[in-house]
Design a protein around this motif. Structure first.
Motif, short mmCIF file in Angstrom:
data_model
loop_
_atom_site.label_atom_id
_atom_site.label_comp_id
_atom_site.label_asym_id
_atom_site.label_seq_id
_atom_site.Cartn_x
_atom_site.Cartn_y
_atom_site.Cartn_z
N VAL A 128 -0.02 -1.09 -11.60
CA VAL A 128 1.25 -1.54 -11.02
C VAL A 128 1.00 -2.86 -10.29
O VAL A 128 0.05 -2.96 -9.51
CB VAL A 128 1.80 -0.49 -10.03
N ASP A 130 2.43 -5.63 -7.69
CA ASP A 130 3.41 -5.96 -6.65
C ASP A 130 2.66 -6.79 -5.60
O ASP A 130 1.71 -6.29 -5.00
CB ASP A 130 3.98 -4.69 -6.02
N LEU A 133 2.34 -5.34 -0.39
CA LEU A 133 2.48 -3.95 0.05
C LEU A 133 2.87 -4.02 1.53
O LEU A 133 2.01 -4.16 2.40
CB LEU A 133 1.16 -3.19 -0.17
N THR A 138 8.53 0.67 -1.57
CA THR A 138 8.67 0.32 -2.99
C THR A 138 7.52 0.91 -3.80
O THR A 138 7.74 1.53 -4.84
CB THR A 138 8.67 -1.22 -3.14
N LEU A 139 6.32 0.73 -3.33
CA LEU A 139 5.17 1.21 -4.11
C LEU A 139 5.15 2.74 -4.17
O LEU A 139 4.82 3.31 -5.21
CB LEU A 139 3.87 0.68 -3.52
N ALA A 156 -2.54 0.31 -8.03
CA ALA A 156 -1.62 -0.75 -7.61
C ALA A 156 -2.46 -1.96 -7.22
O ALA A 156 -3.45 -1.83 -6.49
CB ALA A 156 -0.79 -0.28 -6.41
N THR A 158 -2.22 -5.50 -5.29
CA THR A 158 -1.37 -6.30 -4.39
C THR A 158 -2.20 -7.48 -3.88
O THR A 158 -3.42 -7.37 -3.72
CB THR A 158 -0.87 -5.46 -3.18
N SER A 161 -1.59 -6.71 1.89
CA SER A 161 -1.08 -5.40 2.29
C SER A 161 -0.97 -5.35 3.81
O SER A 161 -1.70 -6.04 4.52
CB SER A 161 -2.03 -4.28 1.84
N LEU A 169 2.01 4.93 2.27
CA LEU A 169 1.65 5.33 0.91
C LEU A 169 0.78 6.59 0.95
O LEU A 169 1.00 7.54 0.20
CB LEU A 169 0.85 4.23 0.23
N VAL A 182 -5.36 1.56 -4.52
CA VAL A 182 -4.77 0.26 -4.20
C VAL A 182 -5.91 -0.74 -4.15
O VAL A 182 -6.91 -0.51 -3.47
CB VAL A 182 -4.05 0.28 -2.83
#
Ligand code: URA
Length: 212
Positions: A128, A130, A133, A138-139, A156, A158, A161, A169, A182
């Motif tokens: 994912v 994005d 963070l 959203t995540l 994920a 990012t 963050s 999360l 992440v």
């Protein structure tokens, strides 16, 4: 949930210019693109592979190639699109799905407005994208969406963050059995009262694509 901060000097160097308010949009896009390729290197450390027999000019050997089903890359619209090309350069045979999540500027909660994903994701590794963070809303929603469709390994990526987002999360995904990771370029100080990461880089979507 595993959190990996890719604290490489080249990443910190590029992040510094990305954060700088004087950096113009074309340079911002290029830096985001370069950063995601560096982060992808860390994020794909556990990408699934299968043995692959080849012949070199000297003789036979067994190497590896990406296993089937191929990984799925999911940029979160709109800012995640700024990370897609860099990621696909590293994983050219991956498939791409799209997820549109928007954040309510008052409640800071995320809701879905677009989705172009395979109906089932069983056995799929999903990456994912994005850039920010921030609150984690959203995540958390994106990961939940993917897990509900059967994704069994989610990473994920990012650029930046916030500690609050990572905490949220972790709390919201506590019951998720599938491994969730992440990989981020840095964990900043905090969120401000508008949900922006401090010091952050401002609004990633605006800086990538202009204010609309
Ligand atoms: N989204 C952004 O684009 N920037 C932030 O700082 C937080 C959320």
């Amino acid at each position: 949930m595993r959190v990996h901060v890719a604290d490489h000097p080249l990443i910190a160097h590029k992040l510094t210019y990305l954060r700088d308010r004087r950096t113009d949009t074309p340079t911002f896009r290029r830096l985001a693109d370069e950063l995601v390729t560096l982060l992808a290197y860390e994020a794909t450390r556990d990408v699934r592979v299968a043995p692959f027999d080849i012949e070199t000019p000297v003789g036979p050997t067994t190497g590896i190639h990406l296993a089937n089903p191929k990984p799925l890359v999911v940029p979160i619209l709109r800012a995640g699109l700024g990370m897609l090309d860099g990621m696909m350069r590293m994983l050219p045979t991956a498939e791409v799905g799209f997820l549109g999540l928007v954040r309510d500027e008052v409640t800071l909660e995320a809701s879905t407005y677009a989705n172009r994903l395979p109906e089932r994701l069983d056995g799929r590794q999903v990456y994912v994208l994005d850039p920010m963070l921030a609150t984690g809303g959203t995540l958390a929603m994106a990961v939940r969406y993917l897990v509900d469709r059967g994704a069994d390994d989610i990473t994920a990526i990012t650029l930046l963050s916030a500690p609050e987002g990572i905490e949220r999360l972790q709390a919201e995904l506590r019951d998720v059995v599938a491994p969730v990771s992440v990989v981020t370029g840095a964990i900043d100080e905090r969120l401000d009262e508008h949900g922006y990461i401090v010091p952050g880089l401002g609004d990633a979507g605006d800086r990538l694509y202009g204010v609309v």
